[in-house]
Motif scaffolding. Structure first.
Motif, PDB file in Angstrom:
ATOM      1  N   GLY A  35       0.810  -1.219   0.000  1.00 57.32           N
ATOM      2  CA  GLY A  35       0.000   0.000   0.000  1.00 57.32           C
ATOM      3  C   GLY A  35       0.836   1.258   0.000  1.00 57.32           C
ATOM      4  N   PHE A  36       1.882   1.278   0.816  1.00 58.89           N
ATOM      5  CA  PHE A  36       2.714   2.481   0.894  1.00 58.89           C
ATOM      6  C   PHE A  36       3.569   2.672  -0.362  1.00 58.89           C
ATOM      7  CE2 PHE A  36       2.403   2.042   5.701  1.00 58.89           C
ATOM      8  CZ  PHE A  36       1.472   3.058   5.799  1.00 58.89           C
ATOM      9  N   PHE A  37       4.028   1.563  -0.959  1.00 62.52           N
ATOM     10  CA  PHE A  37       4.765   1.697  -2.213  1.00 62.52           C
ATOM     11  C   PHE A  37       3.850   2.232  -3.320  1.00 62.52           C
ATOM     12  CE2 PHE A  37       8.267  -1.337  -0.868  1.00 62.52           C
ATOM     13  CZ  PHE A  37       9.258  -0.380  -0.954  1.00 62.52           C
ATOM     14  N   ALA A  38       2.582   1.811  -3.322  1.00 64.99           N
ATOM     15  CA  ALA A  38       1.631   2.337  -4.305  1.00 64.99           C
ATOM     16  C   ALA A  38       1.424   3.839  -4.099  1.00 64.99           C
ATOM     17  CB  ALA A  38       0.300   1.595  -4.198  1.00 64.99           C
ATOM     18  N   VAL A  39       1.330   4.276  -2.841  1.00 62.30           N
ATOM     19  CA  VAL A  39       1.228   5.713  -2.555  1.00 62.30           C
ATOM     20  C   VAL A  39       2.455   6.452  -3.086  1.00 62.30           C
ATOM     21  CG1 VAL A  39       1.195   7.446  -0.714  1.00 62.30           C
ATOM     22  CG2 VAL A  39      -0.254   5.430  -0.541  1.00 62.30           C
ATOM     23  N   ALA A 178       5.895  10.888  -1.199  1.00 60.80           N
ATOM     24  CA  ALA A 178       6.419   9.663  -1.806  1.00 60.80           C
ATOM     25  C   ALA A 178       7.639   9.163  -1.041  1.00 60.80           C
ATOM     26  CB  ALA A 178       6.780   9.920  -3.267  1.00 60.80           C
ATOM     27  N   LEU A 179       8.505  10.091  -0.625  1.00 61.07           N
ATOM     28  CA  LEU A 179       9.708   9.698   0.126  1.00 61.07           C
ATOM     29  C   LEU A 179       9.340   9.078   1.462  1.00 61.07           C
ATOM     30  CD1 LEU A 179      12.808   9.754   0.281  1.00 61.07           C
ATOM     31  CD2 LEU A 179      12.625  12.024   1.320  1.00 61.07           C
ATOM     32  N   VAL A 180       8.410   9.702   2.176  1.00 54.52           N
ATOM     33  CA  VAL A 180       7.988   9.168   3.481  1.00 54.52           C
ATOM     34  C   VAL A 180       7.320   7.807   3.317  1.00 54.52           C
ATOM     35  CG1 VAL A 180       6.451   9.559   5.451  1.00 54.52           C
ATOM     36  CG2 VAL A 180       7.769  11.462   4.495  1.00 54.52           C
ATOM     37  N   ALA A 181       6.443   7.678   2.318  1.00 56.18           N
ATOM     38  CA  ALA A 181       5.743   6.414   2.098  1.00 56.18           C
ATOM     39  C   ALA A 181       6.712   5.304   1.698  1.00 56.18           C
ATOM     40  CB  ALA A 181       4.665   6.584   1.030  1.00 56.18           C
ATOM     41  N   LEU A 186       9.573   0.329   3.094  1.00 58.14           N
ATOM     42  CA  LEU A 186      10.824  -0.427   3.216  1.00 58.14           C
ATOM     43  C   LEU A 186      11.041  -0.896   4.645  1.00 58.14           C
ATOM     44  CD1 LEU A 186      13.452  -1.455   1.960  1.00 58.14           C
ATOM     45  CD2 LEU A 186      14.468   0.794   2.444  1.00 58.14           C
ATOM     46  N   ALA A 187      10.763  -0.022   5.628  1.00 58.95           N
ATOM     47  CA  ALA A 187      10.946  -0.383   7.029  1.00 58.95           C
ATOM     48  C   ALA A 187      10.034  -1.544   7.428  1.00 58.95           C
ATOM     49  CB  ALA A 187      10.680   0.830   7.920  1.00 58.95           C
ATOM     50  N   LEU A 188       8.774  -1.489   7.006  1.00 54.21           N
ATOM     51  CA  LEU A 188       7.831  -2.556   7.338  1.00 54.21           C
ATOM     52  C   LEU A 188       8.200  -3.868   6.653  1.00 54.21           C
ATOM     53  CD1 LEU A 188       4.435  -0.622   7.187  1.00 54.21           C
ATOM     54  CD2 LEU A 188       5.675  -1.370   9.225  1.00 54.21           C
ATOM     55  N   MET A 189       8.665  -3.768   5.408  1.00 58.91           N
ATOM     56  CA  MET A 189       9.025  -4.977   4.669  1.00 58.91           C
ATOM     57  C   MET A 189      10.253  -5.656   5.282  1.00 58.91           C
ATOM     58  SD  MET A 189       9.290  -5.415   0.559  1.00 58.91           S
ATOM     59  CE  MET A 189      10.488  -4.087   0.406  1.00 58.91           C
ATOM     60  N   GLY A 195      12.134 -10.326  10.922  1.00 56.60           N
ATOM     61  CA  GLY A 195      11.555 -10.603  12.231  1.00 56.60           C
ATOM     62  C   GLY A 195      12.003  -9.681  13.330  1.00 56.60           C
ATOM     63  N   VAL A 196      12.803  -8.677  13.004  1.00 55.89           N
ATOM     64  CA  VAL A 196      13.263  -7.686  13.987  1.00 55.89           C
ATOM     65  C   VAL A 196      13.203  -6.310  13.337  1.00 55.89           C
ATOM     66  CG1 VAL A 196      14.777  -9.285  15.224  1.00 55.89           C
ATOM     67  CG2 VAL A 196      15.673  -7.994  13.285  1.00 55.89           C
ATOM     68  N   ARG A 197      13.222  -5.288  14.179  1.00 52.81           N
ATOM     69  CA  ARG A 197      13.209  -3.933  13.650  1.00 52.81           C
ATOM     70  C   ARG A 197      14.559  -3.596  13.048  1.00 52.81           C
ATOM     71  NH1 ARG A 197      12.353   0.813  17.852  1.00 52.81           N
ATOM     72  NH2 ARG A 197      14.474   0.130  18.366  1.00 52.81           N
ATOM     73  N   VAL A 198      14.547  -3.144  11.801  1.00 49.30           N
ATOM     74  CA  VAL A 198      15.776  -2.761  11.106  1.00 49.30           C
ATOM     75  C   VAL A 198      15.854  -1.243  10.975  1.00 49.30           C
ATOM     76  CG1 VAL A 198      17.110  -3.004   8.977  1.00 49.30           C
ATOM     77  CG2 VAL A 198      15.769  -4.943   9.841  1.00 49.30           C
TER      78      VAL A 198
END
Length: 232
Positions: A35-39, A178-181, A186-189, A195-198
């Protein structure tokens, strides 16, 4: 002390059916990176068009390129509703409708289309502000909403006044959105894959417990969730 088999506070002689109740959950992959990449992609196309980086007669081409964002974000909304995340689902569904309306106006070029889109963007900006006020602990959504509010507020001004500077500013804010989305996606993916926060996205409260908590935390108050309780 309530007699055995009677639910405290319930109707008289109402049996306790909790031991006989089974709730089946269907795990799905998080649809939010999509969804965010589409935004991000749609915002880049529209922003470049508003900034004059694309030819003036490329409006219909931009609309056709943006149209898939409607389909993708509608799919994300459906999956998010199935995952019982009403905030994410509502945001994605509204974005989906917004891209569809924008694409149709750019393709068909109806009389007064710019002003109508201006009103639509203004309403969306107000709605995004309302959502941001309750999404503070879901920082991924909150960040995107904070970038979306000024972008669509200025886009509304550009559509209603048809001033050049407002269109340029709206395009610049579209690239910022677009930059924020893209960062959020990327962070969520990465978080889902490893399995950990990157990359930090600032989760707190229930949003943090949903990722770091155990199964007992995940199932807390499940009987009160939409789709499980009797009525919405």
């Amino acid at each position: 002390m309530a007699p055995a088999g009677i639910i405290p506070g319930g109707r008289h002689f109402e049996p306790d059916l909790r031991r006989m109740t089974r709730i089946h959950l269907r795990p799905i992959a998080s649809p939010m990176p999509l969804g965010f990449f589409a935004v991000a992609i749609a915002s880049v196309l529209v922003g470049c068009f508003q900034l004059g980086l694309l030819p003036e007669d490329s409006g219909r081409a931009v609309a056709l390129a943006v149209l898939p964002a409607f389909v993708l974000q509608f799919l994300v909304a459906v999956l998010a509703f199935g995952a019982r995340d009403v905030l994410a689902a509502t945001l994605m569904a509204c974005f989906s409708g917004l891209w569809l309306a924008s694409a149709l106006v750019l393709v068909l070029r109806p009389a007064g289309g710019g002003r109508v889109l201006g009103v639509l963007y203004a309403v969306f900006a107000v709605f995004a502000l309302m959502m941001a006020s309750v999404a503070g602990r879901k920082r991924a959504l909150w960040l995107v909403l904070c970038a979306a509010v000024p972008r669509f507020a200025v886009a509304a001004l550009a559509g209603l006044t048809e001033t050049a500077w407002a269109g340029l500013l709206s395009g610049s804010l579209g690239l910022l959105l677009a930059l924020v989305a893209a960062y959020t996606a990327l962070a969520l993916m990465l978080e889902d894959m490893r399995g950990v926060r990157v990359l930090p996205i600032g989760r707190s409260g229930p949003a943090q417990h949903a990722v770091e908590g155990d199964l007992a935390v995940q199932l807390r108050d499940i009987e009160r969730q939409a789709g499980v309780r009797r009525t919405l």
